[in-house]
Design an enzyme around this catalytic site. Structure first.
Site, PDB file in Angstrom:
ATOM      1  N   SER A 688      33.911  63.303  36.803  1.00  9.66           N
ATOM      2  CA  SER A 688      34.396  62.053  37.391  1.00  9.66           C
ATOM      3  C   SER A 688      34.835  61.022  36.354  1.00  9.66           C
ATOM      4  O   SER A 688      35.326  59.962  36.723  1.00  9.66           O
ATOM      5  CB  SER A 688      33.309  61.447  38.293  1.00  9.66           C
ATOM      6  OG  SER A 688      32.134  61.185  37.565  1.00  9.66           O
ATOM      7  N   LYS A 731      27.661  54.565  42.451  1.00 10.55           N
ATOM      8  CA  LYS A 731      28.546  54.089  41.391  1.00 10.55           C
ATOM      9  C   LYS A 731      29.012  52.652  41.662  1.00 10.55           C
ATOM     10  O   LYS A 731      29.129  51.844  40.739  1.00 10.55           O
ATOM     11  CB  LYS A 731      29.741  55.022  41.271  1.00 10.55           C
ATOM     12  CG  LYS A 731      29.371  56.420  40.763  1.00 10.55           C
ATOM     13  CD  LYS A 731      30.569  57.353  40.741  1.00 10.55           C
ATOM     14  CE  LYS A 731      30.170  58.729  40.211  1.00 10.55           C
ATOM     15  NZ  LYS A 731      31.292  59.680  40.201  1.00 10.55           N
TER      16      LYS A 731
END
Length: 793
Positions: A688, A731
């Site tokens: 990611s 996140k």
């Protein structure tokens, strides 16, 4: 019909070609008279041919008993020429014959006589020496002595054999007589048949007799020991029976009899299953016949104690009041609305159907978010007993299924142990840290849990120690884990996964104010009139001392404040209540562990990525340095293989599209690029960070700075597409915690926005992106990048 021919004592001329009679499980020696049963067609034809001619036949042993039609390779080449003394035909076509061995012979040629249906062989007679030397005489005497010992030890051989042996003077005939009467393997007899020299044969016989005598002596010692033990056991049994008869006459009972009666009564009261009752009654019967203090009696008593102590029929009645359950869950936990709603649904269905098969819930989330405490609250809301087993570090399958009773100190597995301790068959059973189990040579505990956690199988769970089925279908199993990656897919398939996300600052504040502060003040003996913590102080602790997904460190910090306050209250005469404010936090907790601006400022060659860990979301500062070199790429910061591949993919994407950003092709040959992710002691992996790495690389190559307060996440492909990632909520919380204002995330994660709290979305600008061109246009300062064929945003 009987065909008989008496021996005349004169030497019988032996032709060079004879019919073959293969035998399965015997070896015929010269001078040996032996009855045989013959049923195979070829063998019958061979006998008929021999009887019609000279009554002689060649007998050879088969190498394998199961061979029906032996060929040349299937029989031993050394055999015996034998004379047929008698032949008897049976009504079923079989033959019974009596043969006498004449001489050793070696098979030379093998001919199948097709028209007559038998096999004929060419035979070479083997001549044996007959000289009676002193050495041979000594061997014969030694052999006679050993054979006498052998006969005394082996009762299956007649004593007359030894008497007959003393009349034999010919060494070859002597050796064959001993060999034919020994009860040894066919292969050993065949070896003796193949030894032509009498002296060598006698030496081999001495070795074999010594070996057999040693084995027979060992067998005799074992038999004597067994006989002595049996006599002792029979004596004890006889005395016990006498004691029982005397007690019966006197109408008295000893302590052992009373114990047996008590055990039988307890078995009835336990209301076990039929299988368990039968097993328990059988063990009581065995125990009754044993000496009370024998080791096996102790093992049986332990087994019966476990069987009787289990809650075979004991259950607690569920409280199915939905409003009461909702109140209890809200009292114990702030937020966690999805989990609470799932439990309310469970209680509602249970109220309608009375019994639910399963479910097996698995709470997955970072440490300190309330997984274990919520399981306790569920038990309290249902008014069920609560028990817990921590599986962290468990590597032995026996921890789950128990040890077999053959081992010393064996015990049931931890599932059965916990049920006995909790004394009910329908508790809320927490299997904590299920993702921390290991696996070694002692078995795979995760595989053993399949039977426990499968609603189709756990109604007949068998513990190795109990060895009877126990119904686990009424147990409400809840598992906890930090991540699913280390749990086998077959075990995950049994779970209903409920994910716990990290708490926001607002949630942490409310948890501290409503739950943690009252709890810690009570534990430290501080009343509301003694000390007060201001709201600003709580927020300072959350921001500067305890950046985490859960609230465990927050609770520790509040406990520290309570200890400091208790010290002040005891040691000084101060005015109450003590005010703990944001100004006094530094004096009580020390220097803040986290600065408000923890993240590196975005600049040329520096971007901010977002990562997911077991402990929640984290930010990653991606730094790129450009230097003269040969076009090499350096990666540091303890990056995993997947993250290294993301960096390679990002560089390849940039090289393939370099002209669009006015990057010269030569720079890839004359410049080296070093990508570093700070905090190198912490392992980092995952795809990611691809967009953040690509952004930092292009920023360094074009000298365009990355905009401040912007973070990004997404996997990048070689063509610049941005692919979905996991953990968007965690996140986003990390970005908010670090003071970010904008988050770029993959378009494929738009559905995950519903999981992000509204107050977080109010502070963060969440922008979905499909392609790196969108990322660069949003993340880099300066002139917007335009190129032909850019995908629409």
């Amino acid at each position: 019909m009987i065909a008989t021919e008496k021996t005349t004592g004169r030497p019988v001329p032996i032709p060079s070609s004879l019919p073959l009679l293969p035998v399965r499980d015997t070896v015929v020696f010269p001078h040996m008279i032996l009855p045989l049963d013959v049923s195979r067609v070829k063998s019958v034809k061979a006998l008929e041919e021999a009887m019609a001619a000279h009554h002689l036949i060649f007998i050879a042993a088969q190498k394998r008993v199961e061979t029906e039609d032996p060929q040349l390779d299937d029989i031993f080449p050394t055999g015996t020429v034998a004379k047929i003394l008698e032949l008897l035909k049976m009504p079923n076509g079989q033959l019974k014959i009596l043969v006498e061995g004449q001489a050793r012979g070696r098979l030379l040629q093998f001919h199948s006589i097709e028209d007559r249906g038998y096999t004929e062989v060419a035979v070479e007679l083997l001549k044996e020496g007959t000289s009676l030397t002193p050495e041979i005489q000594a061997l014969m005497r030694q052999c006679t002595q050993l054979f006498e010992q052998y006969v005394k030890l082996n009762r299956r051989i007649s004593v007359e054999t030894v008497i007959a042996l003393n009349t034999v003077d010919d060494p070859a005939r002597f050796a064959d007589t001993v060999a034919s009467n020994m009860l040894i393997k066919i292969s050993d007899k065949q070896i003796l048949l193949e030894i032509v020299d009498p002296k060598e044969r006698l030496e081999r016989l001495v070795d074999m007799l010594n070996g057999e005598i040693e084995i027979l002596n060992i067998e005799r010692r074992i038999q004597n020991r067994v006989r002595t033990q049996i006599e002792k056991t029979q004596k004890e049994y006889y005395l016990n029976e006498q004691m029982k008869a005397i007690q019966k006459e006197l109408k008295q009972k000893d302590d052992n009899t009373k114990e047996m009666d008590e055990l039988r009564e307890k078995i009835k009261e336990a209301k076990m299953s039929k299988e368990a009752t039968e097993a328990a009654e059988k063990e009581v019967g065995r125990l009754e016949k044993m000496m009370p203090f024998s080791p096996e009696a102790t093992v049986i008593r332990t087994y019966l104690d476990w069987l009787i102590g289990l809650p075979w029929s004991v259950t607690t009645k569920d409280n199915l009041d939905i409003e009461r359950a909702r109140t209890i869950l809200d009292e114990d936990h702030y937020g966690l609305d999805k989990v609470k709603e799932r439990m309310i649904e469970y209680i509602a269905v249970l109220k309608l159907v009375k019994k639910i098969k399963g479910p097996i819930l698995c709470f997955v989330g970072p440490p300190g978010v309330g997984k274990t405490s919520l399981a306790k609250s569920i038990a309290r809301s249902l008014e069920r007993e609560f028990t817990k087993v921590s599986l962290g570090g468990v590597r032995d399958e026996s921890e789950i299924r128990g040890h077999r009773r053959t081992y010393i100190g064996s015990l049931p597995g931890r599932i059965i142990q916990s049920l006995r301790k909790v004394k009910t068959r329908n508790p809320v059973f927490l299997l904590d840290e299920i993702d921390k189990m290991g696996m070694d040579w002692r078995g795979d505990p995760a595989a053993a849990l399949l039977e426990v956690l499968d609603p189709e199988q756990n109604k007949s769970f068998v513990d190795h120690f109990l060895d009877v089925e126990f119904d686990l279908s009424e147990v409400f199993f809840i598992c906890t884990a930090n991540t699913l990656s280390s749990i086998p897919p077959s075990l995950q398939d049994r779970f209903e996964v409920i994910r716990f996300s990290g708490y926001t600052e607002v949630e942490k504040f409310n948890i501290a104010r409503k739950y943690l502060i009252p709890k810690q003040m009570k534990e430290h003996g501080i009343g509301v009139q003694d000390a007060q913590i201001t709201d600003d102080a709580i927020r300072v602790i959350i921001r500067e001392y305890t950046r985490e997904a859960g609230v465990r460190n927050l609770e520790r910090s509040l406990a520290t404040l309570c200890r400091k306050a208790a010290k002040i209250l005891v040691s000084n005469s101060v005015e109450k209540p003590i005010q703990i404010t944001d100004k006094s936090i530094g004096e009580m907790l020390g220097v803040p562990e986290f600065s408000q601006e923890r993240a590196a400022e975005n600049s040329v060659g520096v971007s901010t990525g977002l990562a997911w860990t077991e402990h929640g979301g984290e930010i990653l500062a991606i730094e790129v340095a450009q230097m003269p070199g040969k076009g090499k790429l350096f990666l540091t910061g303890k990056l995993g293989e997947v993250m290294q591949e993301s960096a390679q993919a990002a560089l390849s994407f940039i090289r393939a599209n370099a002209r669009k950003w006015h990057i010269k092709d030569a720079s890839f040959k004359t410049q080296d690029y070093h990508i570093h992710v700070p905090e190198g002691a912490t392992p980092k992996d995952g795809p990611s960070a691809g967009t953040a790495i690509a952004t930092a690389l292009i920023s360094a190559m074009t000298q365009r700075p990355v905009r401040k307060k912007i973070a990004m996440t997404g996997e990048i492909t070689l063509h610049g597409r941005v692919l979905p990632i996991g953990g968007l909520k965690e996140k986003s919380l990390a970005a908010y915690r670090e003071g970010m204002k904008t988050v770029l995330y993959p378009e494929g994660n738009r559905k995950d926005l519903a999981d992000i709290p509204e107050d977080i979305k109010g502070h963060l600008k969440m922008i979905p992106v499909k392609h790196m061109e969108q990322v660069l246009s949003l993340a880099l300062d300066g002139k917007s990048i335009h190129h032909r064929g850019a995908p629409a945003s």
